[in-house]
Design a protein around this motif. Structure first.
Motif, PDB file in Angstrom:
ATOM      1  N   SER A  47      57.173  45.881  45.772  1.00  0.00           N
ATOM      2  CA  SER A  47      56.391  46.196  47.023  1.00  0.00           C
ATOM      3  C   SER A  47      55.982  44.708  47.577  1.00  0.00           C
ATOM      4  O   SER A  47      55.344  43.796  46.546  1.00  0.00           O
ATOM      5  CB  SER A  47      55.274  46.913  46.831  1.00  0.00           C
ATOM      6  OG  SER A  47      54.517  46.992  47.827  1.00  0.00           O
ATOM      7  N   ALA A  48      56.084  44.489  48.856  1.00  0.00           N
ATOM      8  CA  ALA A  48      55.570  43.147  49.438  1.00  0.00           C
ATOM      9  C   ALA A  48      54.126  43.335  49.741  1.00  0.00           C
ATOM     10  O   ALA A  48      53.376  42.192  49.852  1.00  0.00           O
ATOM     11  CB  ALA A  48      56.485  43.043  50.803  1.00  0.00           C
ATOM     12  N   SER A  49      53.560  44.421  49.549  1.00  0.00           N
ATOM     13  CA  SER A  49      52.077  44.571  49.927  1.00  0.00           C
ATOM     14  C   SER A  49      51.509  44.826  48.445  1.00  0.00           C
ATOM     15  O   SER A  49      51.703  45.577  47.449  1.00  0.00           O
ATOM     16  CB  SER A  49      52.045  45.994  50.541  1.00  0.00           C
ATOM     17  OG  SER A  49      50.706  46.348  50.787  1.00  0.00           O
ATOM     18  N   GLY A  50      50.568  43.770  48.362  1.00  0.00           N
ATOM     19  CA  GLY A  50      49.666  43.742  47.190  1.00  0.00           C
ATOM     20  C   GLY A  50      48.681  44.989  47.279  1.00  0.00           C
ATOM     21  O   GLY A  50      48.495  45.588  45.942  1.00  0.00           O
ATOM     22  N   LEU A  51      48.104  45.463  48.189  1.00  0.00           N
ATOM     23  CA  LEU A  51      47.343  46.500  48.314  1.00  0.00           C
ATOM     24  C   LEU A  51      47.749  47.761  47.876  1.00  0.00           C
ATOM     25  O   LEU A  51      47.507  48.399  46.862  1.00  0.00           O
ATOM     26  CB  LEU A  51      46.649  46.687  49.588  1.00  0.00           C
ATOM     27  CG  LEU A  51      45.542  47.712  49.665  1.00  0.00           C
ATOM     28  CD1 LEU A  51      44.348  47.638  48.798  1.00  0.00           C
ATOM     29  CD2 LEU A  51      44.942  47.936  51.014  1.00  0.00           C
ATOM     30  N   GLU A  52      48.723  48.359  48.323  1.00  0.00           N
ATOM     31  CA  GLU A  52      49.547  49.664  48.374  1.00  0.00           C
ATOM     32  C   GLU A  52      50.203  49.693  47.098  1.00  0.00           C
ATOM     33  O   GLU A  52      50.133  50.603  46.338  1.00  0.00           O
ATOM     34  CB  GLU A  52      50.432  50.025  49.595  1.00  0.00           C
ATOM     35  CG  GLU A  52      49.832  50.328  50.679  1.00  0.00           C
ATOM     36  CD  GLU A  52      49.444  49.128  51.691  1.00  0.00           C
ATOM     37  OE1 GLU A  52      49.856  47.932  51.180  1.00  0.00           O
ATOM     38  OE2 GLU A  52      49.274  49.387  52.719  1.00  0.00           O
ATOM     39  N   GLY A  53      50.890  48.558  46.652  1.00  0.00           N
ATOM     40  CA  GLY A  53      51.475  48.652  45.172  1.00  0.00           C
ATOM     41  C   GLY A  53      50.378  48.640  44.152  1.00  0.00           C
ATOM     42  O   GLY A  53      50.650  49.450  43.103  1.00  0.00           O
ATOM     43  N   ALA A  54      49.285  48.008  44.338  1.00  0.00           N
ATOM     44  CA  ALA A  54      48.160  48.005  43.127  1.00  0.00           C
ATOM     45  C   ALA A  54      47.548  49.334  43.158  1.00  0.00           C
ATOM     46  O   ALA A  54      47.490  49.898  42.035  1.00  0.00           O
ATOM     47  CB  ALA A  54      47.235  46.860  43.657  1.00  0.00           C
ATOM     48  N   LEU A  55      47.329  50.094  44.315  1.00  0.00           N
ATOM     49  CA  LEU A  55      46.870  51.442  44.181  1.00  0.00           C
ATOM     50  C   LEU A  55      47.825  52.372  43.569  1.00  0.00           C
ATOM     51  O   LEU A  55      47.472  53.221  42.857  1.00  0.00           O
ATOM     52  CB  LEU A  55      46.440  51.692  45.401  1.00  0.00           C
ATOM     53  CG  LEU A  55      45.289  51.081  46.289  1.00  0.00           C
ATOM     54  CD1 LEU A  55      45.100  51.218  47.818  1.00  0.00           C
ATOM     55  CD2 LEU A  55      44.086  51.276  45.384  1.00  0.00           C
ATOM     56  N   LEU A  56      48.978  52.300  44.086  1.00  0.00           N
ATOM     57  CA  LEU A  56      50.142  53.043  43.579  1.00  0.00           C
ATOM     58  C   LEU A  56      50.197  52.962  42.040  1.00  0.00           C
ATOM     59  O   LEU A  56      50.385  53.864  41.156  1.00  0.00           O
ATOM     60  CB  LEU A  56      51.561  52.868  44.238  1.00  0.00           C
ATOM     61  CG  LEU A  56      52.520  53.749  43.635  1.00  0.00           C
ATOM     62  CD1 LEU A  56      52.219  55.210  43.972  1.00  0.00           C
ATOM     63  CD2 LEU A  56      53.900  53.487  44.468  1.00  0.00           C
ATOM     64  N   ARG A  57      50.141  51.688  41.510  1.00  0.00           N
ATOM     65  CA  ARG A  57      50.126  51.453  40.236  1.00  0.00           C
ATOM     66  C   ARG A  57      49.061  51.919  39.512  1.00  0.00           C
ATOM     67  O   ARG A  57      49.128  52.554  38.347  1.00  0.00           O
ATOM     68  CB  ARG A  57      50.335  49.824  39.847  1.00  0.00           C
ATOM     69  CG  ARG A  57      50.272  49.539  38.273  1.00  0.00           C
ATOM     70  CD  ARG A  57      50.383  48.125  38.094  1.00  0.00           C
ATOM     71  NE  ARG A  57      49.170  47.583  38.708  1.00  0.00           N
ATOM     72  CZ  ARG A  57      49.092  46.324  38.923  1.00  0.00           C
ATOM     73  NH1 ARG A  57      49.977  45.385  38.643  1.00  0.00           N
ATOM     74  NH2 ARG A  57      47.998  45.597  39.309  1.00  0.00           N
ATOM     75  N   GLU A  58      47.943  51.783  39.938  1.00  0.00           N
ATOM     76  CA  GLU A  58      46.741  52.316  39.374  1.00  0.00           C
ATOM     77  C   GLU A  58      46.751  53.875  39.155  1.00  0.00           C
ATOM     78  O   GLU A  58      46.491  54.344  38.052  1.00  0.00           O
ATOM     79  CB  GLU A  58      45.445  51.963  40.085  1.00  0.00           C
ATOM     80  CG  GLU A  58      44.124  52.558  39.453  1.00  0.00           C
ATOM     81  CD  GLU A  58      42.891  52.029  40.287  1.00  0.00           C
ATOM     82  OE1 GLU A  58      42.133  52.710  40.377  1.00  0.00           O
ATOM     83  OE2 GLU A  58      42.896  50.547  40.653  1.00  0.00           O
TER      84      GLU A  58
END
Length: 89
Positions: A47-58
């Motif tokens: 993901s190029a988006s740090g926010l969405e990727g981090a939320l999905l990972r969490e």
């Protein structure tokens, strides 16, 4: 809805606000023993988006998955997860 708002204050100390919002039962997190089908899986999020990727990972880690988050085009993405595929394949 059954929620509440409370406020208390002390002179020269400020105020404390407490907001209680009930969560519908169908939104309450499930017990980890009955976690979803991602439990125990290894997942790579590109993901190029740090926010969405981090939320999905969490969320996936909460569900029991092992998650790696990578940026598109990162060097270790192809080295670690690639399968030797080239543009000529």
């Amino acid at each position: 809805m059954g929620g509440s708002i409370e406020a208390t204050s002390e002179k020269s100390r400020g105020a404390v606000f407490k907001v209680v919002v009930p969560v519908p039962e169908d939104l309450v997190f499930r017990d980890m023993a009955t976690a979803s089908s991602v439990a125990g899986k290894s997942i790579v999020i590109v993901s190029a988006s740090g926010l969405e990727g981090a939320l999905l990972r969490e969320r996936l880690e909460f569900e029991g998955a092992e998650v790696a988050l990578r940026m598109p085009g990162s060097a270790d993405l192809t080295e670690t997860y690639g399968h030797g595929r080239s543009d000529n394949d």
